[in-house]
Motif scaffolding. Structure first.
Motif, PDB file in Angstrom:
ATOM      1  N   ASN A   1       0.928  -1.230  -0.042  1.00 43.69           N
ATOM      2  CA  ASN A   1      -0.128  -0.049   0.092  1.00 43.69           C
ATOM      3  C   ASN A   1       0.774   1.316   0.076  1.00 43.69           C
ATOM      4  OD1 ASN A   1      -2.094  -1.373   0.043  1.00 43.69           O
ATOM      5  ND2 ASN A   1      -2.738  -1.243   2.160  1.00 43.69           N
ATOM      6  N   THR A   2       1.990   1.241   0.740  1.00 43.56           N
ATOM      7  CA  THR A   2       2.946   2.399   0.899  1.00 43.56           C
ATOM      8  C   THR A   2       3.498   2.976  -0.339  1.00 43.56           C
ATOM      9  OG1 THR A   2       2.985   2.171   3.173  1.00 43.56           O
ATOM     10  CG2 THR A   2       4.595   3.762   2.226  1.00 43.56           C
ATOM     11  N   ILE A   3       4.107   1.880  -1.078  1.00 43.40           N
ATOM     12  CA  ILE A   3       4.698   2.119  -2.393  1.00 43.40           C
ATOM     13  C   ILE A   3       3.764   2.566  -3.295  1.00 43.40           C
ATOM     14  CG2 ILE A   3       4.949  -0.221  -2.992  1.00 43.40           C
ATOM     15  CD1 ILE A   3       7.949   0.847  -4.174  1.00 43.40           C
ATOM     16  N   ALA A   4       2.706   1.878  -3.416  1.00 41.44           N
ATOM     17  CA  ALA A   4       1.756   2.157  -4.363  1.00 41.44           C
ATOM     18  C   ALA A   4       1.133   3.462  -4.282  1.00 41.44           C
ATOM     19  CB  ALA A   4       0.375   1.162  -4.454  1.00 41.44           C
ATOM     20  N   ARG A   5       0.683   3.869  -3.038  1.00 36.45           N
ATOM     21  CA  ARG A   5       0.379   5.404  -2.833  1.00 36.45           C
ATOM     22  C   ARG A   5       1.380   6.260  -3.143  1.00 36.45           C
ATOM     23  NH1 ARG A   5      -1.618   4.342   1.815  1.00 36.45           N
ATOM     24  NH2 ARG A   5       0.249   4.754   2.998  1.00 36.45           N
ATOM     25  N   THR A   6       2.841   5.837  -2.735  1.00 32.37           N
ATOM     26  CA  THR A   6       3.907   6.921  -3.423  1.00 32.37           C
ATOM     27  C   THR A   6       3.854   7.016  -4.712  1.00 32.37           C
ATOM     28  OG1 THR A   6       5.011   6.270  -1.140  1.00 32.37           O
ATOM     29  CG2 THR A   6       6.355   7.345  -3.017  1.00 32.37           C
TER      30      THR A   6
ATOM     31  N   SER B   1       1.573   6.540  -6.628  1.00 25.13           N
ATOM     32  CA  SER B   1       0.307   7.209  -7.656  1.00 25.13           C
ATOM     33  C   SER B   1       0.396   8.719  -7.251  1.00 25.13           C
ATOM     34  CB  SER B   1      -1.019   6.953  -6.867  1.00 25.13           C
ATOM     35  OG  SER B   1      -1.001   7.138  -5.626  1.00 25.13           O
ATOM     36  N   ILE B   2       1.291   9.091  -6.107  1.00 27.81           N
ATOM     37  CA  ILE B   2       1.106  10.673  -5.885  1.00 27.81           C
ATOM     38  C   ILE B   2       2.428  11.295  -6.714  1.00 27.81           C
ATOM     39  CG2 ILE B   2       1.718  12.298  -4.047  1.00 27.81           C
ATOM     40  CD1 ILE B   2       0.149  10.352  -1.885  1.00 27.81           C
ATOM     41  N   HIS B   3       3.301  10.338  -6.789  1.00 24.55           N
ATOM     42  CA  HIS B   3       4.473  11.079  -7.542  1.00 24.55           C
ATOM     43  C   HIS B   3       4.962  10.520  -8.941  1.00 24.55           C
ATOM     44  CE1 HIS B   3       5.575  13.106  -3.505  1.00 24.55           C
ATOM     45  NE2 HIS B   3       4.980  12.135  -2.880  1.00 24.55           N
ATOM     46  N   TYR B   4       4.092  10.029  -9.463  1.00 26.74           N
ATOM     47  CA  TYR B   4       4.413   9.226 -10.670  1.00 26.74           C
ATOM     48  C   TYR B   4       5.101  10.064 -11.554  1.00 26.74           C
ATOM     49  CZ  TYR B   4       0.200  11.256 -13.289  1.00 26.74           C
ATOM     50  OH  TYR B   4      -0.624  11.910 -13.910  1.00 26.74           O
ATOM     51  N   MET B   5       4.665  11.374 -11.979  1.00 24.18           N
ATOM     52  CA  MET B   5       5.256  12.197 -12.692  1.00 24.18           C
ATOM     53  C   MET B   5       7.043  12.422 -12.397  1.00 24.18           C
ATOM     54  SD  MET B   5       3.176  13.003 -15.207  1.00 24.18           S
ATOM     55  CE  MET B   5       4.254  14.102 -16.219  1.00 24.18           C
ATOM     56  N   ASN B   6       7.424  12.445 -11.217  1.00 21.47           N
ATOM     57  CA  ASN B   6       8.559  12.438 -10.635  1.00 21.47           C
ATOM     58  C   ASN B   6       9.269  11.288 -10.820  1.00 21.47           C
ATOM     59  OD1 ASN B   6       8.256  15.615 -10.188  1.00 21.47           O
ATOM     60  ND2 ASN B   6       7.684  14.857  -8.004  1.00 21.47           N
ATOM     61  N   ILE B   7       8.743  10.325 -10.703  1.00 26.29           N
ATOM     62  CA  ILE B   7       9.492   8.960 -10.883  1.00 26.29           C
ATOM     63  C   ILE B   7       9.529   8.836 -12.420  1.00 26.29           C
ATOM     64  CG2 ILE B   7       8.923   6.417 -10.589  1.00 26.29           C
ATOM     65  CD1 ILE B   7       7.376   7.145  -7.839  1.00 26.29           C
ATOM     66  N   LEU B   8       8.606   9.108 -13.206  1.00 29.60           N
ATOM     67  CA  LEU B   8       8.950   8.935 -14.549  1.00 29.60           C
ATOM     68  C   LEU B   8      10.081   9.517 -15.024  1.00 29.60           C
ATOM     69  CD1 LEU B   8       5.222   8.916 -16.060  1.00 29.60           C
ATOM     70  CD2 LEU B   8       6.602   6.924 -15.917  1.00 29.60           C
ATOM     71  N   ASN B   9      10.505  10.577 -14.476  1.00 28.53           N
ATOM     72  CA  ASN B   9      11.726  11.251 -15.001  1.00 28.53           C
ATOM     73  C   ASN B   9      12.878  10.782 -14.771  1.00 28.53           C
ATOM     74  OD1 ASN B   9      10.335  13.751 -15.506  1.00 28.53           O
ATOM     75  ND2 ASN B   9      10.447  14.577 -13.388  1.00 28.53           N
ATOM     76  N   TYR B  10      12.801   9.616 -13.881  1.00 22.94           N
ATOM     77  CA  TYR B  10      14.019   8.665 -14.056  1.00 22.94           C
ATOM     78  C   TYR B  10      14.196   8.181 -15.260  1.00 22.94           C
ATOM     79  CZ  TYR B  10      16.526   4.234 -13.465  1.00 22.94           C
ATOM     80  OH  TYR B  10      17.278   3.227 -13.438  1.00 22.94           O
ATOM     81  N   PHE B  11      13.341   7.919 -16.250  1.00 19.76           N
ATOM     82  CA  PHE B  11      13.428   7.234 -17.507  1.00 19.76           C
ATOM     83  C   PHE B  11      13.983   8.223 -18.573  1.00 19.76           C
ATOM     84  CE2 PHE B  11      10.408   4.830 -15.132  1.00 19.76           C
ATOM     85  CZ  PHE B  11      11.094   3.566 -15.116  1.00 19.76           C
ATOM     86  N   ASP B  12      14.234   9.451 -18.061  1.00 20.99           N
ATOM     87  CA  ASP B  12      14.710  10.461 -19.076  1.00 20.99           C
ATOM     88  C   ASP B  12      16.110  10.245 -19.323  1.00 20.99           C
ATOM     89  OD1 ASP B  12      12.487  11.918 -19.882  1.00 20.99           O
ATOM     90  OD2 ASP B  12      12.684  13.263 -18.278  1.00 20.99           O
ATOM     91  N   ASN B  13      16.899  10.099 -18.308  1.00 25.50           N
ATOM     92  CA  ASN B  13      18.333   9.727 -18.272  1.00 25.50           C
ATOM     93  C   ASN B  13      18.753   8.845 -17.579  1.00 25.50           C
ATOM     94  OD1 ASN B  13      18.200  11.283 -16.034  1.00 25.50           O
ATOM     95  ND2 ASN B  13      19.374  13.007 -16.942  1.00 25.50           N
ATOM     96  N   ARG B  14      18.024   8.085 -16.751  1.00 23.40           N
ATOM     97  CA  ARG B  14      18.186   6.933 -15.894  1.00 23.40           C
ATOM     98  C   ARG B  14      18.901   7.281 -14.914  1.00 23.40           C
ATOM     99  NH1 ARG B  14      15.759   2.681 -17.557  1.00 23.40           N
ATOM    100  NH2 ARG B  14      16.991   1.331 -16.486  1.00 23.40           N
ATOM    101  N   SER B  15      18.677   8.558 -14.114  1.00 20.66           N
ATOM    102  CA  SER B  15      19.463   8.984 -12.949  1.00 20.66           C
ATOM    103  C   SER B  15      18.028   9.475 -12.057  1.00 20.66           C
ATOM    104  CB  SER B  15      20.190   9.973 -13.209  1.00 20.66           C
ATOM    105  OG  SER B  15      19.548  11.205 -13.816  1.00 20.66           O
TER     106      SER B  15
END
Length: 70
Positions: A38-43, A45-59
């Motif tokens: 639940n905690t990671i899934a909630r995190t 869902s809240i921060h998915y746009m920031n998390i997706l930034n990882y896939f720009d340059n894998r950092s």
């Protein structure tokens, strides 16, 4: 679910694919009803746009976050 999430981060090369795969992962977590996720899934869902930034340059900004904790 853990291994699938790791696979997504290790093998996905672009944001669009990552968004789709993470959404499918999130739905699997929701359907599984494991309280431990639940905690990671909630995190995610809240921060998915920031998390997706990882896939720009894998950092991440983990080093910047770490330095603010000191």
């Amino acid at each position: 679910l853990c291994q699938n999430l790791s696979w997504i981060f290790n093998n996905t090369k672009d944001k669009t694919s990552a968004l789709i795969r993470l959404a499918k992962w999130y739905e699997k977590v929701r359907q599984a009803t494991f309280k431990s996720f639940n905690t990671i899934a909630r995190t995610m869902s809240i921060h998915y746009m920031n998390i997706l930034n990882y896939f720009d340059n894998r950092s991440t900004n983990a080093s910047a976050e770490y330095s603010t904790l000191k």
